[in-house]
Design an enzyme around this catalytic site. Structure first.
Site, PDB file in Angstrom:
ATOM      1  N   LYS A  95       4.115  -6.891 -66.138  1.00  0.00           N
ATOM      2  CA  LYS A  95       2.841  -7.032 -65.429  1.00  0.00           C
ATOM      3  C   LYS A  95       1.768  -6.291 -66.209  1.00  0.00           C
ATOM      4  O   LYS A  95       2.026  -5.188 -66.732  1.00  0.00           O
ATOM      5  CB  LYS A  95       2.955  -6.428 -64.019  1.00  0.00           C
ATOM      6  N   GLY A 196      -5.375 -19.044 -48.341  1.00  0.00           N
ATOM      7  CA  GLY A 196      -5.938 -18.897 -49.692  1.00  0.00           C
ATOM      8  C   GLY A 196      -5.366 -19.942 -50.623  1.00  0.00           C
ATOM      9  O   GLY A 196      -5.045 -21.059 -50.205  1.00  0.00           O
ATOM     10  N   HIS A 197      -5.199 -19.580 -51.893  1.00  0.00           N
ATOM     11  CA  HIS A 197      -4.719 -20.558 -52.884  1.00  0.00           C
ATOM     12  C   HIS A 197      -3.407 -21.190 -52.452  1.00  0.00           C
ATOM     13  O   HIS A 197      -3.305 -22.407 -52.318  1.00  0.00           O
ATOM     14  CB  HIS A 197      -4.519 -19.866 -54.243  1.00  0.00           C
ATOM     15  N   VAL A 198      -2.374 -20.371 -52.249  1.00  0.00           N
ATOM     16  CA  VAL A 198      -1.051 -20.922 -51.935  1.00  0.00           C
ATOM     17  C   VAL A 198      -1.029 -21.500 -50.523  1.00  0.00           C
ATOM     18  O   VAL A 198      -0.501 -22.600 -50.300  1.00  0.00           O
ATOM     19  CB  VAL A 198       0.061 -19.858 -52.099  1.00  0.00           C
ATOM     20  N   TYR A 200      -3.287 -22.862 -48.717  1.00  0.00           N
ATOM     21  CA  TYR A 200      -3.942 -24.179 -48.647  1.00  0.00           C
ATOM     22  C   TYR A 200      -3.031 -25.279 -49.223  1.00  0.00           C
ATOM     23  O   TYR A 200      -2.804 -26.312 -48.590  1.00  0.00           O
ATOM     24  CB  TYR A 200      -5.275 -24.115 -49.406  1.00  0.00           C
TER      25      TYR A 200
HETATM   26  P1  NAD Z   1      -5.269 -15.610 -52.178  1.00  0.00           P
HETATM   27  O1  NAD Z   1      -5.984 -14.322 -52.350  1.00  0.00           O
HETATM   28  O2  NAD Z   1      -5.865 -16.850 -52.739  1.00  0.00           O
HETATM   29  O3  NAD Z   1      -5.034 -15.892 -50.615  1.00  0.00           O
HETATM   30  C1  NAD Z   1      -4.660 -14.914 -49.702  1.00  0.00           C
HETATM   31  C2  NAD Z   1      -5.341 -15.269 -48.392  1.00  0.00           C
HETATM   32  O4  NAD Z   1      -4.873 -14.378 -47.396  1.00  0.00           O
HETATM   33  C3  NAD Z   1      -6.856 -15.145 -48.457  1.00  0.00           C
HETATM   34  O5  NAD Z   1      -7.466 -16.304 -47.941  1.00  0.00           O
HETATM   35  C4  NAD Z   1      -7.135 -13.907 -47.593  1.00  0.00           C
HETATM   36  O6  NAD Z   1      -8.373 -13.982 -46.929  1.00  0.00           O
HETATM   37  C5  NAD Z   1      -5.978 -14.000 -46.610  1.00  0.00           C
HETATM   38  N1  NAD Z   1      -5.695 -12.759 -45.912  1.00  0.00           N
HETATM   39  C6  NAD Z   1      -5.834 -11.481 -46.347  1.00  0.00           C
HETATM   40  N2  NAD Z   1      -5.454 -10.627 -45.381  1.00  0.00           N
HETATM   41  C7  NAD Z   1      -5.036 -11.380 -44.335  1.00  0.00           C
HETATM   42  C8  NAD Z   1      -4.508 -11.075 -43.068  1.00  0.00           C
HETATM   43  N3  NAD Z   1      -4.324  -9.824 -42.648  1.00  0.00           N
HETATM   44  N4  NAD Z   1      -4.180 -12.099 -42.247  1.00  0.00           N
HETATM   45  C9  NAD Z   1      -4.361 -13.384 -42.631  1.00  0.00           C
HETATM   46  N5  NAD Z   1      -4.855 -13.730 -43.842  1.00  0.00           N
HETATM   47  C10 NAD Z   1      -5.199 -12.734 -44.664  1.00  0.00           C
HETATM   48  O7  NAD Z   1      -3.803 -15.358 -52.724  1.00  0.00           O
HETATM   49  P2  NAD Z   1      -2.727 -16.474 -53.100  1.00  0.00           P
HETATM   50  O8  NAD Z   1      -2.796 -16.737 -54.551  1.00  0.00           O
HETATM   51  O9  NAD Z   1      -2.822 -17.586 -52.147  1.00  0.00           O
HETATM   52  O10 NAD Z   1      -1.383 -15.651 -52.838  1.00  0.00           O
HETATM   53  C11 NAD Z   1      -0.912 -15.413 -51.531  1.00  0.00           C
HETATM   54  C12 NAD Z   1       0.315 -14.518 -51.599  1.00  0.00           C
HETATM   55  O11 NAD Z   1       1.323 -15.147 -52.383  1.00  0.00           O
HETATM   56  C13 NAD Z   1       0.049 -13.160 -52.262  1.00  0.00           C
HETATM   57  O12 NAD Z   1       0.889 -12.192 -51.674  1.00  0.00           O
HETATM   58  C14 NAD Z   1       0.481 -13.395 -53.706  1.00  0.00           C
HETATM   59  O13 NAD Z   1       0.869 -12.190 -54.336  1.00  0.00           O
HETATM   60  C15 NAD Z   1       1.677 -14.311 -53.495  1.00  0.00           C
HETATM   61  N6  NAD Z   1       1.988 -15.153 -54.653  1.00  0.00           N
HETATM   62  C16 NAD Z   1       1.042 -16.008 -55.147  1.00  0.00           C
HETATM   63  C17 NAD Z   1       1.363 -16.814 -56.227  1.00  0.00           C
HETATM   64  C18 NAD Z   1       0.361 -17.810 -56.789  1.00  0.00           C
HETATM   65  O14 NAD Z   1       0.763 -18.684 -57.588  1.00  0.00           O
HETATM   66  N7  NAD Z   1      -0.903 -17.731 -56.417  1.00  0.00           N
HETATM   67  C19 NAD Z   1       2.641 -16.743 -56.810  1.00  0.00           C
HETATM   68  C20 NAD Z   1       3.583 -15.870 -56.255  1.00  0.00           C
HETATM   69  C21 NAD Z   1       3.246 -15.071 -55.185  1.00  0.00           C
END
Ligand code: NAD
Length: 363
Positions: A95, A196-198, A200
């Site tokens: 990381k 968020g990203h995932v 959605y």
């Molecule tokens: P992101 O930041 O795009 O989305 C996270 C969402 O969670 C945001 O919309 C945020 O407003 C919301 N949020 C924050 N606190 C909250 C709460 N208390 N209650 C409800 N919603 C809340 O992140 P992401 O890329 O969608 O990743 C989501 C999770 O998956 C993270 O833990 C990330 O580490 C993990 N992850 C993501 C990926 C990836 O490819 N993006 C890969 C592996 C793991």
């Protein structure tokens, strides 16, 4: 003067703590770069190289202290090793943490300095997009190093989130088959925390297959997009743990599965993308006792990593997607093994990953 300076630095060193923590997590190496001109303060934690070059995202976030940043980089790199190993990738985990300054005067120059740092490591570390960095940032880093993924040129726009969501959907299908005996997601109710990203892309995947969805998010814009485009139901942020559904899918934050929340859950499956979902390792056992099937986070959320690693290693996207789809069979094997041995699914997954970590990859 020199002597007093030396005393100062010895008294204030964080290295003792770092070495202790690194030893505890079975590291690896930790590389640090400071670039005066751009303000770059970067840490690259490389956990394990036994299976191949270490891969992992580059996050650009603020930290209360350098110690917090160091700890975060080590903890996350350790988890990436597990994720790569359980997914049978020819990579170790790493990381990069860029400690976000109050102001980045020139973002391009800042990222170029980071790109040169990655290049100096000669391929031991391959970087990728993470919290606070974008595909555009990876494109800038690519001007300085070949050891980068998630760029515009790396296929399908560079963002790994749709592949993480695909893997989570496959994991949910495996859990539904194992726990509910159903071959489809038609009518299955999933409560998703985070739009968020995932979140959605996962909602899209599930909606297409006839699942019923309830979502929450602290960000109303993100939630509104899911309501308007996908017609999902919503609930208050804190109410998500009380929703009566088949599945709870944490896709927002870590440590959401704790003594307090597990007690409230009214689902038979927990399967989502968030990293480090368990507040404590033992909470996997608590869910087992409650009859909740838990899909271990580092297995079910590995789709993005699998996709970027496979496309980086010059396999075609079709092959990469089929590897992501394999999360179904990886999880099914873990569920079966946990049931046979009457132990928690996270314990089985960690044991397999740990054994693989100590076995060189055959690729
Ligand atoms: P992101 O930041 O795009 O989305 C996270 C969402 O969670 C945001 O919309 C945020 O407003 C919301 N949020 C924050 N606190 C909250 C709460 N208390 N209650 C409800 N919603 C809340 O992140 P992401 O890329 O969608 O990743 C989501 C999770 O998956 C993270 O833990 C990330 O580490 C993990 N992850 C993501 C990926 C990836 O490819 N993006 C890969 C592996 C793991």
């Amino acid at each position: 003067m020199k002597n007093s300076l030396l005393k100062e630095s010895i008294h204030h060193t964080a290295l003792d703590g770092l070495f202790r923590y690194a030893d505890f997590l079975n590291f690896g190496e930790v590389c640090v770069k400071f670039d005066h001109d751009t303000g770059l303060k970067a840490i690259i934690a490389i956990h394990n190289l036994k299976r191949g070059p270490a891969i992992g995202g580059c996050r650009l976030v603020s930290y209360p202290s350098t110690d917090h940043a160091l700890e975060d980089s080590l903890r996350l790199a350790y988890m990436m090793s597990f994720k790569a190993a359980i997914s049978n990738l020819p990579h170790g985990g790493a990381k990069a943490v860029l400690i976000k300054p109050n102001v980045i005067k020139n973002r391009r120059a800042y990222l170029e300095a980071f790109g040169r740092f990655v290049e100096e490591l000669g391929g031991k570390y391959i970087t990728a997009m993470d919290s606070g960095t974008s595909v555009e940032d990876m494109d800038i880093i690519e001007t300085q190093t070949q050891y980068v993924t998630c760029t515009t040129s790396s296929g399908n726009g560079g963002d790994p989130s749709p592949y993480t969501a695909l893997g989570v959907r496959r994991g949910i299908e495996a859990a539904v088959k194992f726990k509910l005996g159903k071959d489809t997601l038609e009518g299955v109710h999933v409560a998703i925390q985070g739009a968020g990203h995932v979140g959605y892309f996962l909602a899209k995947e599930l909606k297409k297959r006839g699942a019923q969805l309830t979502m929450c998010d602290v960000n109303q814009d993100n939630l509104r997009r899911c309501v308007e485009e996908l017609g999902v139901a919503t609930c208050a942020v804190e109410a998500i743990y009380d929703i009566k559904a088949d599945i709870f899918a944490p896709c927002a934050l870590g440590a959401v599965l704790n003594l307090h929340t597990i007690k409230r859950l009214q689902v038979s499956i927990v399967a989502g993308s968030a990293n480090n979902q368990l507040a404590h390792h033992q909470h996997g056992g608590l869910m087992q006792e409650k009859g909740i099937l838990y899909a271990p986070d580092f297995v079910i959320n590995a789709g993005g990593l699998i996709y970027v690693a496979e496309t980086y290693n010059n396999k075609n996207t079709h092959h990469a997607i089929s590897q992501v789809e394999n999360i179904y069979s990886t999880l099914t094997a873990i569920f079966e093994s946990a049931a046979q041995q009457e132990c928690a699914t996270n314990q089985i997954a960690e044991t397999i990953a740990w054994e693989r970590l100590n076995t060189p990859s055959i690729e």
